[in-house]
Motif scaffolding. Structure first.
Motif, PDB file in Angstrom:
ATOM      1  N   GLU A   6       0.838  -1.195   0.000  1.00 36.74           N
ATOM      2  CA  GLU A   6       0.000   0.000   0.000  1.00 36.74           C
ATOM      3  C   GLU A   6       0.876   1.249   0.000  1.00 36.74           C
ATOM      4  O   GLU A   6       1.990   1.237   0.544  1.00 36.74           O
ATOM      5  CB  GLU A   6      -0.896   0.039   1.243  1.00 36.74           C
ATOM      6  CG  GLU A   6      -1.842  -1.122   1.398  1.00 36.74           C
ATOM      7  CD  GLU A   6      -1.311  -2.195   2.325  1.00 36.74           C
ATOM      8  OE1 GLU A   6      -2.128  -2.936   2.894  1.00 36.74           O
ATOM      9  OE2 GLU A   6      -0.062  -2.291   2.476  1.00 36.74           O
ATOM     10  N   LEU A  20      -5.129   6.361  -1.987  1.00 41.32           N
ATOM     11  CA  LEU A  20      -4.324   5.196  -1.637  1.00 41.32           C
ATOM     12  C   LEU A  20      -4.201   4.277  -2.843  1.00 41.32           C
ATOM     13  O   LEU A  20      -5.126   4.147  -3.639  1.00 41.32           O
ATOM     14  CB  LEU A  20      -4.956   4.435  -0.480  1.00 41.32           C
ATOM     15  CG  LEU A  20      -5.227   5.211   0.806  1.00 41.32           C
ATOM     16  CD1 LEU A  20      -5.756   4.257   1.885  1.00 41.32           C
ATOM     17  CD2 LEU A  20      -4.002   5.944   1.294  1.00 41.32           C
ATOM     18  N   SER A  21      -3.051   3.627  -2.926  1.00 38.68           N
ATOM     19  CA  SER A  21      -2.822   2.624  -3.958  1.00 38.68           C
ATOM     20  C   SER A  21      -2.379   1.336  -3.298  1.00 38.68           C
ATOM     21  O   SER A  21      -1.779   1.353  -2.224  1.00 38.68           O
ATOM     22  CB  SER A  21      -1.735   3.082  -4.939  1.00 38.68           C
ATOM     23  OG  SER A  21      -2.094   4.271  -5.585  1.00 38.68           O
ATOM     24  N   CYS A  22      -2.671   0.242  -3.950  1.00 36.55           N
ATOM     25  CA  CYS A  22      -2.226  -1.066  -3.480  1.00 36.55           C
ATOM     26  C   CYS A  22      -1.773  -1.858  -4.696  1.00 36.55           C
ATOM     27  O   CYS A  22      -2.597  -2.228  -5.545  1.00 36.55           O
ATOM     28  CB  CYS A  22      -3.353  -1.788  -2.761  1.00 36.55           C
ATOM     29  SG  CYS A  22      -2.972  -3.504  -2.335  1.00 36.55           S
ATOM     30  N   TRP A  36     -10.516  -2.919   0.804  1.00 41.33           N
ATOM     31  CA  TRP A  36      -9.793  -2.077   1.750  1.00 41.33           C
ATOM     32  C   TRP A  36     -10.429  -2.215   3.128  1.00 41.33           C
ATOM     33  O   TRP A  36     -11.665  -2.217   3.251  1.00 41.33           O
ATOM     34  CB  TRP A  36      -9.843  -0.612   1.334  1.00 41.33           C
ATOM     35  CG  TRP A  36      -9.028  -0.263   0.136  1.00 41.33           C
ATOM     36  CD1 TRP A  36      -9.442  -0.173  -1.158  1.00 41.33           C
ATOM     37  CD2 TRP A  36      -7.628   0.050   0.113  1.00 41.33           C
ATOM     38  NE1 TRP A  36      -8.406   0.177  -1.981  1.00 41.33           N
ATOM     39  CE2 TRP A  36      -7.276   0.328  -1.222  1.00 41.33           C
ATOM     40  CE3 TRP A  36      -6.634   0.140   1.103  1.00 41.33           C
ATOM     41  CZ2 TRP A  36      -5.987   0.673  -1.607  1.00 41.33           C
ATOM     42  CZ3 TRP A  36      -5.353   0.484   0.725  1.00 41.33           C
ATOM     43  CH2 TRP A  36      -5.029   0.748  -0.608  1.00 41.33           C
ATOM     44  N   THR A  78      -3.351  -3.353  -9.621  1.00 38.80           N
ATOM     45  CA  THR A  78      -3.399  -2.300  -8.610  1.00 38.80           C
ATOM     46  C   THR A  78      -4.843  -1.887  -8.336  1.00 38.80           C
ATOM     47  O   THR A  78      -5.658  -1.819  -9.258  1.00 38.80           O
ATOM     48  CB  THR A  78      -2.595  -1.073  -9.075  1.00 38.80           C
ATOM     49  OG1 THR A  78      -1.239  -1.458  -9.301  1.00 38.80           O
ATOM     50  CG2 THR A  78      -2.627   0.036  -8.034  1.00 38.80           C
ATOM     51  N   TYR A  95      -5.500  -1.054   5.127  1.00 38.20           N
ATOM     52  CA  TYR A  95      -4.959  -2.277   4.571  1.00 38.20           C
ATOM     53  C   TYR A  95      -5.728  -2.667   3.299  1.00 38.20           C
ATOM     54  O   TYR A  95      -6.962  -2.579   3.273  1.00 38.20           O
ATOM     55  CB  TYR A  95      -5.088  -3.427   5.558  1.00 38.20           C
ATOM     56  CG  TYR A  95      -4.389  -3.217   6.871  1.00 38.20           C
ATOM     57  CD1 TYR A  95      -5.045  -2.610   7.946  1.00 38.20           C
ATOM     58  CD2 TYR A  95      -3.075  -3.636   7.047  1.00 38.20           C
ATOM     59  CE1 TYR A  95      -4.401  -2.423   9.161  1.00 38.20           C
ATOM     60  CE2 TYR A  95      -2.421  -3.453   8.261  1.00 38.20           C
ATOM     61  CZ  TYR A  95      -3.091  -2.845   9.302  1.00 38.20           C
ATOM     62  OH  TYR A  95      -2.441  -2.659  10.511  1.00 38.20           O
ATOM     63  N   CYS A  96      -5.004  -3.133   2.296  1.00 40.05           N
ATOM     64  CA  CYS A  96      -5.685  -3.721   1.154  1.00 40.05           C
ATOM     65  C   CYS A  96      -5.613  -5.245   1.297  1.00 40.05           C
ATOM     66  O   CYS A  96      -4.752  -5.782   2.001  1.00 40.05           O
ATOM     67  CB  CYS A  96      -5.103  -3.269  -0.163  1.00 40.05           C
ATOM     68  SG  CYS A  96      -3.453  -3.877  -0.537  1.00 40.05           S
ATOM     69  N   THR A 118      -0.960   1.242   5.386  1.00 35.45           N
ATOM     70  CA  THR A 118      -0.432   2.593   5.249  1.00 35.45           C
ATOM     71  C   THR A 118      -1.217   3.510   6.193  1.00 35.45           C
ATOM     72  O   THR A 118      -2.442   3.412   6.282  1.00 35.45           O
ATOM     73  CB  THR A 118      -0.510   3.078   3.787  1.00 35.45           C
ATOM     74  OG1 THR A 118       0.112   4.357   3.674  1.00 35.45           O
ATOM     75  CG2 THR A 118      -1.940   3.173   3.288  1.00 35.45           C
TER      76      THR A 118
END
Length: 124
Positions: A6, A20-22, A36, A78, A95-96, A118
């Protein structure tokens, strides 16, 4: 080995936005739902949002409905979480997770793999 990373967390003032990215690696995730979750200090982990394998179906916790948007790019393995109108109570580690089927919901047992998280901190 499956890995979820993340990014995009940080400190923002109330009313602000974060994305946010994962990024997932170690397998192909395009045929699995993803989601998420978040955990605030002293609280249990809670569901935030989920997205189906093609992205055509999404779900949100009531507390973030209308403010957060989940999306995915299967070509990049992603998923994203656009967070707008952030509130102090959104402060948490996010959290992802990868689901164990094409569709997943709010139950954490529906997810097999988890990222490290994150931190998102929203100040007043």
């Amino acid at each position: 080995q499956v890995q979820l990373v993340e990014s995009g967390g940080g400190l923002v003032q109330a009313g602000g936005s974060l994305r946010l990215s994962c990024a997932a690696s170690g397998r192909t995730f395009s045929t699995y739902a993803m989601g998420w979750f978040r955990q605030a200090p002293g609280k249990e982990r809670e569901f935030v949002s989920a997205i189906s394998w093609t992205g055509e179906s999404t779900s949100y916790a009531e507390s973030v409905e209308g403010r957060f948007t989940i999306s995915r790019d299967n070509a990049k393995n992603t998923i994203y979480l656009q967070m707008n109108s952030l509130k102090v109570e959104d402060t948490a580690v996010y959290y992802c997770a990868v689901g164990n089927s094409r569709y997943a919901g709010s139950w954490s047992q529906m997810y097999d793999y988890w990222g490290q998280g994150t931190q998102v901190t929203v100040s007043s």
